[in-house]
Design a protein around this motif. Structure first.
Motif, PDB file in Angstrom:
ATOM      1  N   THR A   3       0.868  -1.326  -0.077  1.00 18.03           N
ATOM      2  CA  THR A   3       0.086  -0.031  -0.078  1.00 18.03           C
ATOM      3  C   THR A   3       0.700   1.268  -0.148  1.00 18.03           C
ATOM      4  O   THR A   3       0.750   2.112  -0.915  1.00 18.03           O
ATOM      5  CB  THR A   3      -1.020   0.101   1.097  1.00 18.03           C
ATOM      6  OG1 THR A   3      -1.640  -1.265   1.176  1.00 18.03           O
ATOM      7  CG2 THR A   3      -1.838   0.960   1.174  1.00 18.03           C
ATOM      8  N   PHE A   4       2.048   1.373   1.034  1.00 20.39           N
ATOM      9  CA  PHE A   4       2.674   2.558   1.151  1.00 20.39           C
ATOM     10  C   PHE A   4       3.562   2.516  -0.441  1.00 20.39           C
ATOM     11  O   PHE A   4       3.594   3.995  -0.805  1.00 20.39           O
ATOM     12  CB  PHE A   4       3.847   2.384   1.992  1.00 20.39           C
ATOM     13  CG  PHE A   4       4.549   3.534   2.338  1.00 20.39           C
ATOM     14  CD1 PHE A   4       3.918   4.753   3.059  1.00 20.39           C
ATOM     15  CD2 PHE A   4       5.944   3.682   2.089  1.00 20.39           C
ATOM     16  CE1 PHE A   4       4.705   5.767   3.415  1.00 20.39           C
ATOM     17  CE2 PHE A   4       6.489   4.754   2.283  1.00 20.39           C
ATOM     18  CZ  PHE A   4       6.124   5.971   3.121  1.00 20.39           C
ATOM     19  N   LYS A   5       3.898   1.572  -0.904  1.00 21.95           N
ATOM     20  CA  LYS A   5       4.896   1.716  -2.175  1.00 21.95           C
ATOM     21  C   LYS A   5       3.828   2.340  -3.272  1.00 21.95           C
ATOM     22  O   LYS A   5       4.158   2.961  -4.008  1.00 21.95           O
ATOM     23  CB  LYS A   5       5.450   0.420  -2.618  1.00 21.95           C
ATOM     24  CG  LYS A   5       6.526   0.299  -3.686  1.00 21.95           C
ATOM     25  CD  LYS A   5       7.240  -1.064  -3.512  1.00 21.95           C
ATOM     26  CE  LYS A   5       8.131  -0.982  -4.711  1.00 21.95           C
ATOM     27  NZ  LYS A   5       8.992  -2.250  -4.560  1.00 21.95           N
ATOM     28  N   GLN A   6       2.611   1.794  -3.121  1.00 23.53           N
ATOM     29  CA  GLN A   6       2.011   2.044  -4.418  1.00 23.53           C
ATOM     30  C   GLN A   6       1.173   3.463  -4.277  1.00 23.53           C
ATOM     31  O   GLN A   6       1.219   4.293  -5.360  1.00 23.53           O
ATOM     32  CB  GLN A   6       0.462   1.291  -4.175  1.00 23.53           C
ATOM     33  CG  GLN A   6      -0.740   1.331  -5.308  1.00 23.53           C
ATOM     34  CD  GLN A   6      -0.363   1.162  -6.633  1.00 23.53           C
ATOM     35  OE1 GLN A   6       0.385   0.037  -6.822  1.00 23.53           O
ATOM     36  NE2 GLN A   6      -0.542   1.740  -7.455  1.00 23.53           N
ATOM     37  N   LYS A  11       1.659   8.985  -6.361  1.00 22.10           N
ATOM     38  CA  LYS A  11       1.950  10.440  -6.053  1.00 22.10           C
ATOM     39  C   LYS A  11       3.283  10.794  -6.745  1.00 22.10           C
ATOM     40  O   LYS A  11       3.617  12.211  -6.652  1.00 22.10           O
ATOM     41  CB  LYS A  11       1.748  10.743  -4.448  1.00 22.10           C
ATOM     42  CG  LYS A  11       0.395  10.568  -3.925  1.00 22.10           C
ATOM     43  CD  LYS A  11      -0.874  11.353  -4.686  1.00 22.10           C
ATOM     44  CE  LYS A  11      -1.898  10.877  -3.916  1.00 22.10           C
ATOM     45  NZ  LYS A  11      -2.990  11.801  -4.459  1.00 22.10           N
ATOM     46  N   GLN A  12       4.198   9.984  -7.194  1.00 23.85           N
ATOM     47  CA  GLN A  12       5.123  10.234  -7.711  1.00 23.85           C
ATOM     48  C   GLN A  12       6.342  10.804  -6.424  1.00 23.85           C
ATOM     49  O   GLN A  12       6.699  11.877  -6.837  1.00 23.85           O
ATOM     50  CB  GLN A  12       5.340  11.191  -8.865  1.00 23.85           C
ATOM     51  CG  GLN A  12       4.446  10.316  -9.961  1.00 23.85           C
ATOM     52  CD  GLN A  12       4.349  11.447 -11.181  1.00 23.85           C
ATOM     53  OE1 GLN A  12       4.441  12.754 -11.126  1.00 23.85           O
ATOM     54  NE2 GLN A  12       3.757  10.915 -12.404  1.00 23.85           N
ATOM     55  N   LEU A  13       6.291  10.194  -5.272  1.00 23.06           N
ATOM     56  CA  LEU A  13       7.410  10.711  -4.385  1.00 23.06           C
ATOM     57  C   LEU A  13       8.331   9.782  -4.112  1.00 23.06           C
ATOM     58  O   LEU A  13       8.308   8.420  -4.415  1.00 23.06           O
ATOM     59  CB  LEU A  13       6.264  10.754  -3.017  1.00 23.06           C
ATOM     60  CG  LEU A  13       5.043  11.526  -2.982  1.00 23.06           C
ATOM     61  CD1 LEU A  13       4.517  11.300  -1.808  1.00 23.06           C
ATOM     62  CD2 LEU A  13       5.241  12.833  -3.242  1.00 23.06           C
ATOM     63  N   ALA A  92       5.614  13.620   7.011  1.00 22.29           N
ATOM     64  CA  ALA A  92       6.193  13.936   5.919  1.00 22.29           C
ATOM     65  C   ALA A  92       5.404  13.910   4.668  1.00 22.29           C
ATOM     66  O   ALA A  92       5.621  14.670   3.836  1.00 22.29           O
ATOM     67  CB  ALA A  92       7.451  13.034   5.793  1.00 22.29           C
ATOM     68  N   VAL A  93       4.716  12.880   4.480  1.00 24.27           N
ATOM     69  CA  VAL A  93       3.898  12.757   3.174  1.00 24.27           C
ATOM     70  C   VAL A  93       2.885  13.770   3.241  1.00 24.27           C
ATOM     71  O   VAL A  93       2.665  14.311   2.121  1.00 24.27           O
ATOM     72  CB  VAL A  93       2.997  11.520   3.287  1.00 24.27           C
ATOM     73  CG1 VAL A  93       2.094  11.105   2.253  1.00 24.27           C
ATOM     74  CG2 VAL A  93       4.184  10.446   2.999  1.00 24.27           C
ATOM     75  N   GLY A 101      -0.180  20.932  -3.381  1.00 27.41           N
ATOM     76  CA  GLY A 101      -1.677  21.142  -3.488  1.00 27.41           C
ATOM     77  C   GLY A 101      -2.756  20.191  -3.199  1.00 27.41           C
ATOM     78  O   GLY A 101      -3.731  20.396  -3.578  1.00 27.41           O
ATOM     79  N   GLY A 102      -2.211  19.164  -2.737  1.00 30.78           N
ATOM     80  CA  GLY A 102      -3.181  17.881  -2.574  1.00 30.78           C
ATOM     81  C   GLY A 102      -3.689  18.043  -1.137  1.00 30.78           C
ATOM     82  O   GLY A 102      -3.410  18.758  -0.268  1.00 30.78           O
ATOM     83  N   GLY A 103      -4.586  17.076  -1.029  1.00 27.90           N
ATOM     84  CA  GLY A 103      -5.047  16.888   0.677  1.00 27.90           C
ATOM     85  C   GLY A 103      -4.340  16.029   1.682  1.00 27.90           C
ATOM     86  O   GLY A 103      -3.136  15.509   1.107  1.00 27.90           O
ATOM     87  N   THR A 104      -4.691  16.018   2.627  1.00 27.72           N
ATOM     88  CA  THR A 104      -4.239  15.236   3.581  1.00 27.72           C
ATOM     89  C   THR A 104      -4.463  13.680   3.620  1.00 27.72           C
ATOM     90  O   THR A 104      -5.317  13.412   3.049  1.00 27.72           O
ATOM     91  CB  THR A 104      -4.200  15.529   5.062  1.00 27.72           C
ATOM     92  OG1 THR A 104      -5.649  15.595   5.432  1.00 27.72           O
ATOM     93  CG2 THR A 104      -3.411  17.113   5.252  1.00 27.72           C
TER      94      THR A 104
END
Length: 126
Positions: A3-6, A11-13, A92-93, A101-104
């Motif tokens: 899930t975290f990797k996906q 989000k291209q982080l 951090a995310v 500009g995205g949400g939390t």
């Protein structure tokens, strides 16, 4: 894929970005040093020793440590992480997403069904 990797790939982080930003977010500032000093003084003062920090209005300072690349790698491999590390990763995310500009995002969306790592249970005093 976990899930975290996906989430990071969607989000291209980059993991290095999370490590760098976590170091900045968790770094101790002057206010944190003052809080640590107040806590230290409270422990030394005989009159204040029995009172909780909240009653005296003393907050909790930041740890001064961000997440490491090894901890981010463990999250990418869906290994259980301690609640503190998970919280730092979420902060951090969220910081990166707010800059873009995205949400939390909440921890459940980041880590999915991966449980938090439990600490070693200490033996009860006999």
């Amino acid at each position: 894929m976990g899930t975290f990797k996906q989430f990071l790939s969607d989000k291209q982080l980059e993991p290095q970005t999370l490590v760098r930003l976590s170091d900045q977010l968790e770094a101790r500032a002057e206010e944190d040093r003052k809080l640590a000093k107040q806590r230290s003084d409270k422990r030394r003062d005989k009159e204040k020793q029995g009172k909780p920090y909240a009653e005296l209005g003393i907050g909790k300072p930041k740890s001064g440590r961000g997440v490491s690349l090894q901890q981010v790698s463990a999250a990418l491999e869906d290994q259980p992480l301690s609640p503190k590390v998970r919280g730092k990763l979420v902060r951090a995310v969220n910081a990166v997403l707010s800059k873009k500009g995205g949400g939390t995002v909440d921890p459940q969306a980041l880590f999915g069904q991966v449980p938090a790592r439990k600490g070693v249970a200490t033996k009860a005093a006999s």
